[in-house]
Enzyme design. Structure first.
Site, short mmCIF file in Angstrom:
data_model
loop_
_atom_site.label_atom_id
_atom_site.label_comp_id
_atom_site.label_asym_id
_atom_site.label_seq_id
_atom_site.Cartn_x
_atom_site.Cartn_y
_atom_site.Cartn_z
N ASP A 1 -12.33 -5.19 6.41
CA ASP A 1 -12.64 -4.14 5.43
C ASP A 1 -13.79 -4.56 4.53
OD1 ASP A 1 -10.91 -2.31 6.31
OD2 ASP A 1 -9.51 -2.42 4.63
N ASP B 1 -5.01 2.42 12.80
CA ASP B 1 -4.93 1.50 11.66
C ASP B 1 -3.49 1.00 11.43
OD1 ASP B 1 -5.89 0.11 9.48
OD2 ASP B 1 -6.83 1.86 8.53
N ARG C 1 0.83 -1.22 0.00
CA ARG C 1 0.00 0.00 0.00
C ARG C 1 0.86 1.27 0.00
NH1 ARG C 1 -4.60 2.87 3.66
NH2 ARG C 1 -6.27 2.75 2.17
C1 DGJ Z 1 -8.23 0.34 6.24
C2 DGJ Z 1 -9.39 0.37 7.18
O1 DGJ Z 1 -9.78 -0.90 7.52
C3 DGJ Z 1 -10.51 1.19 6.54
O2 DGJ Z 1 -11.67 1.12 7.33
C4 DGJ Z 1 -10.04 2.59 6.38
O3 DGJ Z 1 -9.79 3.17 7.62
C5 DGJ Z 1 -8.78 2.59 5.53
N1 DGJ Z 1 -7.78 1.69 6.02
C6 DGJ Z 1 -8.19 3.97 5.45
O4 DGJ Z 1 -7.02 4.01 4.77
#
Ligand code: DGJ
Length: 645
Positions: free
Chosen positions: A530, A462, A427
């Site tokens: 996600d 995160d 990423r």
């Molecule tokens: C991954 C998370 O799980 C999402 O909910 C979101 O916050 C994105 N990252 C943001 O980059």
């Protein structure tokens, strides 16, 4: 209760007994773990032919014994509990009983998270036959929850260094009658597939080597009798209070004698231990129930709610939130945020969460991680003003452990980045080196300033990539890196928890890539995936519920067609799934019709009326599509039929 009589140690909880005996040789022979009213001892080992006899009397054959701790080089050829290189370079260890003590305490580890609350504690001191190397086996007993925790501490009292190559937290030897090993495997947006295998003579391993507990292999696992179902049968549950690389293995050499171990993954792990230094392994949690999988889950849920989750939000109501991610992604504008907040507040939503995209010059995932200052092009008045204008509780997204190479932080401090020649990106971002104390101190201050400046009451933390190209520029013993990273990470979390006791933290790692008990010691809830497709989430909720209470699972109603799968489910069904957890909405409310908005209003009213039962009631699974919660007075069932509305 813990007793020692006739050389027998008996550890009792409300409904279980765990028994082992001290042999004349100084070994600890495992005798029983199960229902308290049904104790029957497993028979001693025997000579199976070309087995090694431990003693001159030829009475002890470690290969076929059931033991509390197994070492290398003395005939026990099953999965070892500990492996090390002695001061003289030899590889044989023989840890024998020296003493023991019993007391009441609250677990205190030096650098690792641990359960809180008082428990009974048994410590057994073992010493190596040759060397001044000591191994301390700890048993911590939580009677009401029928949980026993274990860990081990190795102390080097030799003058020279030793090298630790493996130290497990838990070993459970057992008689195996076609028992089943179940783990939860997956990948990004595809977490927690329940996977079961019969325990036979092939070694079964569930482990992570991606640098976090990982969606590939959650550290929660189960061993059950072949006839166990949701309500009947023997079920053992295991988990680890740790967020790095973990390892759970079941090894069988002789047909019906098996060994389960769990702990830090020994793969690419080594620790140098100098004179008078020690190494502690993470806390492992184990429980048993003869009331099937639901019985075992209840024990785990109670234990996590009472002894893992802590602080203000342990039992406090978790706020219903609106999250901006699937509503706007990186396309953030103050006007849009205020509009969304106004709508959310009207509907009864309690917390506004500003997700990724608010800092540095971040318009996509290629830049700015590390530059934690508000992007005034998007939010001209800054975070505090936005918080005030929003007029709801305010939450913010951060990813403190990462850096983009396109960031001021990287340009200023490339030495803080974990990277190697010809680095492989994930990423577009890289890990910061949390094994470096100076960096951890910096992160404590920079995060403190974000939290203070924004006045937030919630933080979504995160971590969006797995580890690769491991190389610490600071600590040259690279085999120690991942564990040292987590020591730094836990110090960071511990300090921020103490400084900001009123902030509710939600863990996240691109969804459920770090869903574990180590995280739950600091962050009372974790974003499960996600993937927000309601049917996928229904399956995941079912799987997570085996080892984790729903009160720690972040669960949102999102837009349809769903952004990950393209599928459409009725709004009623999306809520029906999300309400079993920490409820949130993650969609642009401005795109909903009047009728849909009214439905959301009703859902929020319903959740507020039933929040305590939904989050802290006893959770029962009937099968994958049917479950319910109950607090003894009120029962709420999951309505699968709404899927067809
Ligand atoms: C991954 C998370 O799980 C999402 O909910 C979101 O916050 C994105 N990252 C943001 O980059």
């Amino acid at each position: 209760m813990i007793s020692f009589d006739n050389k027998q140690f008996v550890i009792s909880t409300d409904k279980t007994s765990y028994v082992f005996e001290l042999l004349n040789t100084g070994h600890l022979r495992h005798l029983y773990y199960g229902n308290k009213d049904d104790v029957s001892f497993i028979k001693p080992g025997w000579d199976i032919g070309d087995t090694i006899a431990y003693d001159d009397n030829k009475k002890l054959f470690l290969e076929s014994e059931l033991l509390e701790v197994s070492t290398c080089g003395k005939g026990d050829i099953k999965e070892p509990f500990i492996e090390l290189i002695n001061p003289d370079g030899s590889l044989t260890s023989d840890f024998l009983y020296k003493s023991h003590s019993v007391d009441k305490c609250e677990i205190k580890l030096h650098n690792l998270p641990s359960p809180h609350g008082e428990c009974e504690h048994l410590c057994i001191e073992l010493k190596d036959y040759h060397f001044e190397i000591y191994l301390y086996l700890h048993f911590y007993v939580y009677e009401k929850e029928d949980v026993i925790c274990r860990n081990a501490v190795l102390v080097n009292r030799e003058k020279e260094d030793i090298v630790l190559q493996k130290l497990m937290s838990l070993q459970l030897d057992f008689e195996n009658d076609d028992m089943i090993f179940t783990c939860f495997r997956g990948s990004w947006a595809n977490e927690m597939h329940k996977t079961s295998s019969i325990i036979n003579q092939i070694k079964l391993v569930n482990s992570s080597n991606v640098g976090s507990s990982s969606s590939r292999a959650n550290p929660f696992v189960m061993i059950s009798s072949k006839d166990a179902n949701e309500d009947n049968g023997d079920v053992y549950g295991f988990n680890l209070v740790y967020s790095g690389n973990h390892y759970e293995a079941v090894d069988t050499i002789i047909q019906n004698r098996s060994r389960f171990v769990s702990g830090i993954n020994p793969d690419r792990f080594e620790f140098e231990i100098k004179n008078k230094e020690s190494f502690e392994s993470p806390i492992a949690v184990m429980t048993y129930s003869d009331k099937g999988f639901n019985g075992m889950s209840s024990n785990m849920h109670d234990f996590i709610n009472r002894h893992i989750v802590r602080g203000k939000y342990q039992y406090n109501r978790r706020p219903i939130l609106i999250n901006t991610w699937e509503a706007f992604y990186f396309d953030i504008e103050e006007r849009k945020l205020l509009e969304l907040a106004r709508k959310a507040k009207d509907l009864g939503i309690e917390l506004f969460v500003l997700d990724d995209g608010w800092f540095g010059g971040r318009n996509d995932a290629t830049s700015s991680l590390g530059d934690w200052t508000c992007d005034k092009n998007k939010i001209p008045g800054g975070l505090r003003k936005l918080n005030e204008d929003i007029d709801m509780n305010f939450g913010i997204w951060v990813e403190p452990e990462m850096v983009n190479t396109d960031s001021d932080l990287y340009r200023k401090h490339p030495e803080w980045c974990v990277e190697y020649d010809h680095h492989s990106e994930g990423r577009n971002q890289r890990y910061l080196d949390l094994s470096n104390d100076e960096l951890v101190d910096y992160l404590i201050e920079i995060m403190s300033s974000v939290f203070e400046e924004s006045g937030c009451t919630y933080v979504k933390w995160d971590l969006n990539r797995i580890m690769s190209d491991l190389y610490s520029k600071k600590n040259k013993r690279q085999m120690e890196f991942v564990h040292r990273y987590y020591l730094g990470f836990y110090r960071l979390c511990e300090t921020l928890n103490k400084r900001f006791p009123d902030i509710l933290f939600e863990g996240c790692s691109g969804g459920g890539n770090r869903f574990d008990l180590g995280i739950l010691c600091y962050f009372p809830q974790i974003w499960a995936s996600d993937n927000t497709d309601a049917e996928v989430r229904r399956r995941m909720l079912y799987s997570y519920s085996y080892g984790y209470p729903v009160s720690c699972i972040g669960s949102h109603v999102s837009a349809c067609p769903n952004h990950q799968t393209g599928r459409t489910f009725p709004l009623g069904y999306r809520y029906e799934v999300a309400k079993f957890g920490c409820l949130g909405y993650e969609l642009d409310l401005n795109k909903l019709s009047e009728e849909e908005l009214n439905m959301v209003k009703e859902q929020i009213k319903d959740f507020k009326e039933n929040r305590d039962v939904l989050m802290y009631g006893r959770f029962y699974r009937t099968d994958e599509k049917h479950f319910k919660v109950s607090d003894g007075n009120k029962e709420i069932s999951f309505d699968y039929n709404l899927i067809n509305e």
